[in-house]
Design a protein around this motif. Structure first.
Motif, short mmCIF file in Angstrom:
data_model
loop_
_atom_site.label_atom_id
_atom_site.label_comp_id
_atom_site.label_asym_id
_atom_site.label_seq_id
_atom_site.Cartn_x
_atom_site.Cartn_y
_atom_site.Cartn_z
N VAL A 172 -0.44 86.86 -72.24
CA VAL A 172 -0.45 86.64 -70.80
C VAL A 172 -1.09 85.29 -70.52
O VAL A 172 -2.21 85.02 -70.98
CB VAL A 172 -1.24 87.77 -70.08
CG1 VAL A 172 -1.28 87.52 -68.58
CG2 VAL A 172 -0.64 89.13 -70.41
N SER A 206 -4.93 87.15 -73.62
CA SER A 206 -4.76 86.15 -72.55
C SER A 206 -4.99 84.77 -73.15
O SER A 206 -5.70 84.61 -74.14
CB SER A 206 -5.74 86.41 -71.40
OG SER A 206 -7.07 86.22 -71.84
N SER A 216 3.24 87.58 -57.88
CA SER A 216 2.21 88.60 -58.12
C SER A 216 1.81 88.76 -59.59
O SER A 216 0.80 89.39 -59.88
CB SER A 216 2.70 89.95 -57.59
OG SER A 216 3.90 90.32 -58.23
N ASP A 217 2.59 88.21 -60.53
CA ASP A 217 2.29 88.40 -61.95
C ASP A 217 2.32 87.07 -62.70
O ASP A 217 3.16 86.21 -62.42
CB ASP A 217 3.32 89.34 -62.59
CG ASP A 217 3.17 90.77 -62.10
OD1 ASP A 217 2.03 91.25 -62.02
OD2 ASP A 217 4.20 91.39 -61.79
N ARG A 230 8.77 86.30 -69.82
CA ARG A 230 9.00 86.50 -68.38
C ARG A 230 8.26 85.41 -67.62
O ARG A 230 7.08 85.17 -67.86
CB ARG A 230 8.49 87.88 -67.95
CG ARG A 230 8.85 88.19 -66.49
CD ARG A 230 8.20 89.45 -66.00
NE ARG A 230 6.78 89.17 -65.83
CZ ARG A 230 5.82 90.09 -65.85
NH1 ARG A 230 6.12 91.34 -66.07
NH2 ARG A 230 4.56 89.76 -65.67
N ARG A 266 2.87 84.53 -66.08
CA ARG A 266 3.88 84.37 -67.12
C ARG A 266 3.44 85.13 -68.37
O ARG A 266 2.25 85.12 -68.72
CB ARG A 266 4.01 82.88 -67.43
CG ARG A 266 5.02 82.52 -68.47
CD ARG A 266 5.11 80.99 -68.57
NE ARG A 266 5.81 80.63 -69.77
CZ ARG A 266 5.46 79.64 -70.56
NH1 ARG A 266 4.40 78.89 -70.29
NH2 ARG A 266 6.18 79.37 -71.64
N THR A 287 -2.71 93.16 -75.91
CA THR A 287 -2.55 92.06 -74.97
C THR A 287 -3.64 91.01 -75.18
O THR A 287 -4.82 91.34 -75.27
CB THR A 287 -2.62 92.58 -73.51
OG1 THR A 287 -1.60 93.56 -73.33
CG2 THR A 287 -2.42 91.46 -72.52
N ALA A 298 6.43 83.47 -64.51
CA ALA A 298 5.45 83.90 -63.51
C ALA A 298 6.14 84.20 -62.19
O ALA A 298 7.17 83.60 -61.86
CB ALA A 298 4.39 82.81 -63.32
N THR A 299 5.60 85.17 -61.48
CA THR A 299 6.09 85.49 -60.13
C THR A 299 4.92 85.32 -59.17
O THR A 299 3.81 85.00 -59.60
CB THR A 299 6.61 86.94 -60.06
OG1 THR A 299 5.50 87.84 -60.26
CG2 THR A 299 7.69 87.20 -61.10
#
Length: 141
Positions: free
Chosen positions: A59, A13, A41-42, A36, A44, A11, A38-39
């Motif tokens: 991330v 960033s 809580s998380d 995916r 993108r 991973t 972004a939400t």
């Protein structure tokens, strides 16, 4: 105990997800497995397929990451290609795209180049050298 089969993912960033995805897919030839949004809580994310069931998860973060993650001052991780010719091709693609990349170095078991991704983070790209057969043992007799 089950045998380990390798690394599933690494991973990274970045503050520039699209730019980093473009570098790994367009310049280095990896493919986008999925993205995916972004939400609440998380963040993108994008998952890049780098071959052999190995993935790079990128991330998106608000701040740029540190570029000096390796205590040896070189790339702390790397990608693999199949041949010396492919390594030369990758190096030429990186140069043509305007990103920094070193010369091809010969190590005992592989050839390697170190490039810098758009965040300035070093990444090695390596090709294993052909193994030579061991010398036959002298016959005693």
């Amino acid at each position: 105990m089950p045998d380990l089969l390798g690394i599933n993912h690494l991973t990274l960033s970045t503050a520039g997800l699209d730019r980093l995805v473009a570098f790994y897919t367009e310049v280095l030839g990896a493919s986008l497995a999925f993205e995916r949004a972004a939400t609440a809580s998380d963040p993108r994310i994008a998952v890049i397929d780098v071959g052999g069931n190995d993935h790079l998860m990128i991330v998106e973060a608000a701040a740029a990451p540190a570029a000096d993650l390796d205590p040896l001052g070189r790339a702390g991780w790397g990608l693999r290609v199949g041949t010396y010719a492919q390594l030369r091709e990758v190096r030429e693609r990186i140069l043509a795209s305007g990103w920094p990349v070193g010369q091809i170095e010969t190590l005992p078991t592989q050839w390697t180049i170190t490039a810098r991704d758009p965040d300035g983070r070093p990444v090695d790209v390596r090709a294993h050298r052909p193994r030579t057969a061991p010398s036959p043992s002298p016959t005693i007799g």
